[in-house]
Design a protein around this motif. Structure first.
Motif, PDB file in Angstrom:
ATOM      1  N   SER A 326      -2.891  -6.234  -7.648  1.00  0.00           N
ATOM      2  CA  SER A 326      -2.126  -6.474  -5.624  1.00  0.00           C
ATOM      3  C   SER A 326      -1.084  -5.608  -6.292  1.00  0.00           C
ATOM      4  O   SER A 326      -1.140  -5.070  -5.003  1.00  0.00           O
ATOM      5  N   THR A 327      -0.620  -5.322  -7.334  1.00  0.00           N
ATOM      6  CA  THR A 327       0.955  -4.641  -7.284  1.00  0.00           C
ATOM      7  C   THR A 327      -0.185  -3.032  -7.199  1.00  0.00           C
ATOM      8  O   THR A 327       0.712  -2.169  -7.037  1.00  0.00           O
ATOM      9  N   ARG A 330      -0.774  -2.407  -3.549  1.00  0.00           N
ATOM     10  CA  ARG A 330       0.560  -2.093  -3.208  1.00  0.00           C
ATOM     11  C   ARG A 330       0.955  -0.333  -3.482  1.00  0.00           C
ATOM     12  O   ARG A 330       1.315   0.022  -2.816  1.00  0.00           O
ATOM     13  N   THR A 335       4.097   0.792  -0.514  1.00  0.00           N
ATOM     14  CA  THR A 335       4.648  -0.357   0.054  1.00  0.00           C
ATOM     15  C   THR A 335       5.148  -0.901  -1.933  1.00  0.00           C
ATOM     16  O   THR A 335       6.752  -1.483  -1.963  1.00  0.00           O
ATOM     17  N   GLN A 336       4.661  -0.609  -2.806  1.00  0.00           N
ATOM     18  CA  GLN A 336       5.429  -0.794  -4.612  1.00  0.00           C
ATOM     19  C   GLN A 336       6.039   1.134  -4.427  1.00  0.00           C
ATOM     20  O   GLN A 336       4.786   1.633  -4.878  1.00  0.00           O
ATOM     21  N   TYR A 353      -3.180  -3.167   5.894  1.00  0.00           N
ATOM     22  CA  TYR A 353      -3.516  -3.809   4.591  1.00  0.00           C
ATOM     23  C   TYR A 353      -3.852  -5.326   5.347  1.00  0.00           C
ATOM     24  O   TYR A 353      -2.437  -6.221   5.350  1.00  0.00           O
ATOM     25  N   THR A 355      -3.351  -8.872   3.576  1.00  0.00           N
ATOM     26  CA  THR A 355      -1.890  -9.342   2.088  1.00  0.00           C
ATOM     27  C   THR A 355      -3.291 -10.848   2.043  1.00  0.00           C
ATOM     28  O   THR A 355      -4.010 -10.852   2.659  1.00  0.00           O
ATOM     29  N   ASP A 434      -7.045  -7.770   0.182  1.00  0.00           N
ATOM     30  CA  ASP A 434      -6.722  -8.384  -1.201  1.00  0.00           C
ATOM     31  C   ASP A 434      -7.200 -10.170  -0.949  1.00  0.00           C
ATOM     32  O   ASP A 434      -6.271 -10.709  -0.128  1.00  0.00           O
TER      33      ASP A 434
END
Length: 611
Positions: A326-327, A330, A335-336, A353, A355, A434
């Motif tokens: 998931s990281t 992102r 967004t990460q 996206y 989520t 995701d």
């Protein structure tokens, strides 16, 4: 084959819905049955009826004398004050459970790394569910009823559970009944499939592949009027015939008529046309991660990794829980924040996206479903033609009447569908998903795959659903927890092999550490023996070095063959109108595939030396 349970003309209504209407069925010893059907159609209720915990309105349920029944429900019933060990093995003495290989196998397979003396109360929902499943497998009842056993299991856990059930639940005096939306698991474990539909239980021989074939055959013979449903079945059937070589279910009934359905059926996706259209919409630059690193909580999840997403690329991401899937998604979305490296995004990129949360629907709780969709857009272009919000909603399971329901009244699966619909209506050209299969039934998954077959853009999916990854994605990558993104030439099967080798190497390292400290490593070796499949032969250092060289050489050769295969496919498509040239290219392509098969077998033999 002993008959363990019989149901004769059972009926059950809840409110105004007739869930079971004069249903007769039986469960024999040695049977492994998968149950499928729409959300809310009565699958879980049928399982409770079979377990004897839900009364029926009419009819008779008969159980053979002495048959024990165990059921995994979706409810959490483990007392919070119990320890993990107490919940799993009950009042068995330590010498009793520790000395039984089957019980150790369950604990090692479902609860790896979990402290057995921890209290259950603080555990997460997923951990508590795995504890409940472990208890059932340890108890080993004659009739084992499982409601969504793969929930909260990663790809590796699903593979382990399938292998365990196939090895341990084959006795002639026991049976297995499973509700699951995981089509790979259904195919891997079931000898029969039941579909709960409109108050009936339709029975099919075989797993998911056989179910699709038989359902298509029945639809053809009955000249079904539901054109949309037939199209979905034909497309799914076509993919099953041409799809992953690992699909091994062999239906025992005649399939000639079913195969006739796909004689002229094109591949599910026209990849060349979709990539061309995606390139037109996106240009050459999509999203690049260059020497990217991500650190969370003092742990580096990505270490100097470069990944360039191409127009029309369809990639699935697999990995153990906590590896950073998931990281990574992102990081692609922007967004990460990266701790090092850089992210570049093309000027025309429009990201959507999906989520694992559905909180973005909180703002439209009081709206009707169609209003929530049309709030984004009224029409989009799909499959090269204009599609209205209402038409797309219908394709994804919202009938005309259901489109008027309030968002606050929707089930978890319906909310997930609405979330996906709103993303599609925004007309993105990069779609990040995701765990998109959460709360979705098989029919909805088929519809979602059908919609995405005609969607032109770049797709990246994180999922534990092996069937979905093979069906929707042309490429898989893995995160193994070492900070690297590994390209999986052999798909999910290669990932599982790599994980098995990693775990065996880790166990060997722990044994060496225990020996260095003077600790008796007998118990560690016993646990290893339960999970290992290497045959026990000691490999010399010279043999190991040679095996590593062989693996590296073959992987280089396979990479070159993959490029050659892609090039030949392109040449074959370009020469479609020239029969002579196409035949020459086809001969070359078959030679490449044959060489690839031989190399893969050689790779497996060398890799086993390193296990």
């Amino acid at each position: 084959m002993a008959n363990l349970l019989s149901a004769e003309k059972i009926s059950l209504a809840l409110g105004t819905q007739q869930l079971l209407d004069s249903v007769s069925l039986g469960i024999g010893g040695g049977e492994r049955i998968g149950i499928v059907g729409r959300n809310g159609g009565g699958k879980s209720t049928l399982l409770k009826v079979l377990a004897g915990v839900h009364e029926v309105d009419s009819g008779r349920l008969t159980m053979a004398n002495g048959v024990t029944v165990g059921m995994l429900t979706q409810a959490d019933t483990i007392p919070a004050e119990w320890t993990v060990l107490q919940a799993v093995v009950g009042d068995r003495a330590e010498h009793e459970w520790a000395g039984e290989a089957r019980i150790r196998e369950v604990i090692n397979g479902l609860l790896p790394g979990m402290d057995l003396h921890d209290v259950v109360g603080p555990k997460s929902g997923g951990e508590r569910r795995r504890i409940a499943l472990a208890k059932l497998l340890v108890d080993d009842p004659d009739l084992l009823l499982l409601d969504e056993p793969t929930n909260h299991l990663d790809v590796e856990g699903v593979q382990w559970l399938a292998d365990f059930l196939n090895a341990r639940r084959i006795r002639s005096d026991s049976a297995l009944v499973t509700i699951t939306h995981d089509r790979w698991f259904l195919d891997a474990t079931s000898t029969n499939t039941w579909e709960v539909i409109d108050g009936r239980v339709e029975q099919y021989e075989g797993g998911y592949a056989a179910f699709v074939l038989a359902k298509a055959e029945r639809a053809r013979i009955a000249a079904a009027t539901e054109e949309r449903r037939q199209n979905l079945l034909r497309k799914e059937l076509a993919w099953l015939q041409r799809g992953a070589p690992a699909r091994t279910s062999k239906p025992k009934f005649r399939i000639d008529a079913a195969n006739a359905l796909i004689a002229n059926e094109p591949d599910p996706r026209d990849d060349v046309e979709l990539v061309r259209f995606a390139t037109t919409r996106l240009g050459k630059d999509v999203i690049d991660l260059v020497d990217a690193s991500v650190t969370l909580g003092g742990r580096e999840l990505l270490t100097k990794q470069t990944w360039r997403l191409a127009p029309g690329e369809r990639t699935g991401i697999v990995g153990v829980n906590g590896a950073g899937k998931s990281t990574l998604l992102r990081a692609i979305a922007g967004t990460q924040e990266l701790s090092a490296g850089k992210r570049k995004q093309g000027k025309t990129v429009k990201i959507a996206y999906l989520t694992q949360e559905v909180r973005e629907l909180d703002d439209v709780e009081g709206w009707r479903v169609i209003e929530a969709i049309e709030d984004v857009a009224s029409y989009i272009m799909l499959d090269g033609k204009e599609t209205s919000a209402s038409q797309l909603a219908k394709r994804l399971g919202f009938s005309g009447g259901r489109q008027q329901a309030r968002v606050s009244e929707l089930s978890g699966g319906e909310r997930r569908r609405l979330q996906f619909l709103r993303l599609l209506m925004s007309e993105p050209n990069v779609l990040l998903l995701d765990e998109p299969t959460n709360d979705l039934d098989i029919e909805t998954l088929q519809s979602m795959e059908d919609v995405l077959d005609g969607w032109a853009g770049t797709l990246v999916v994180v999922s534990h659903d092996r069937y979905l990854l093979e069906r929707m994605c042309d490429r898989q990558v893995a995160l193994l927890g070492d900070g690297k993104i590994l390209d999986l030439i052999g798909g999910v099967e290669q990932y599982l092999e790599l994980r098995a080798h990693h775990l065996q190497a880790q166990a060997a390292f722990e044994r060496q550490g225990a020996a260095a400290k003077g600790v008796d490593a007998t118990s560690l070796a016993a646990d290893d023996a339960a999970g290992a499949g290497a045959g026990g032969r000691v490999v010399s250092a010279a043999e190991e070095r040679e095996a590593r060289k062989t693996v590296a050489r073959i992987e280089r050769q396979l990479a070159k063959l993959a490029e050659r295969e892609t090039k030949l496919h392109d040449e074959l498509a370009a020469a479609a109108s020239d029969y002579g040239k196409a035949a020459e290219i086809d001969v070359k392509l078959r030679a490449v595939l044959a060489e690839k098969d031989e190399l893969e077998m050689e790779w497996l033999e060398a890799a086993e030396m390193l296990a």
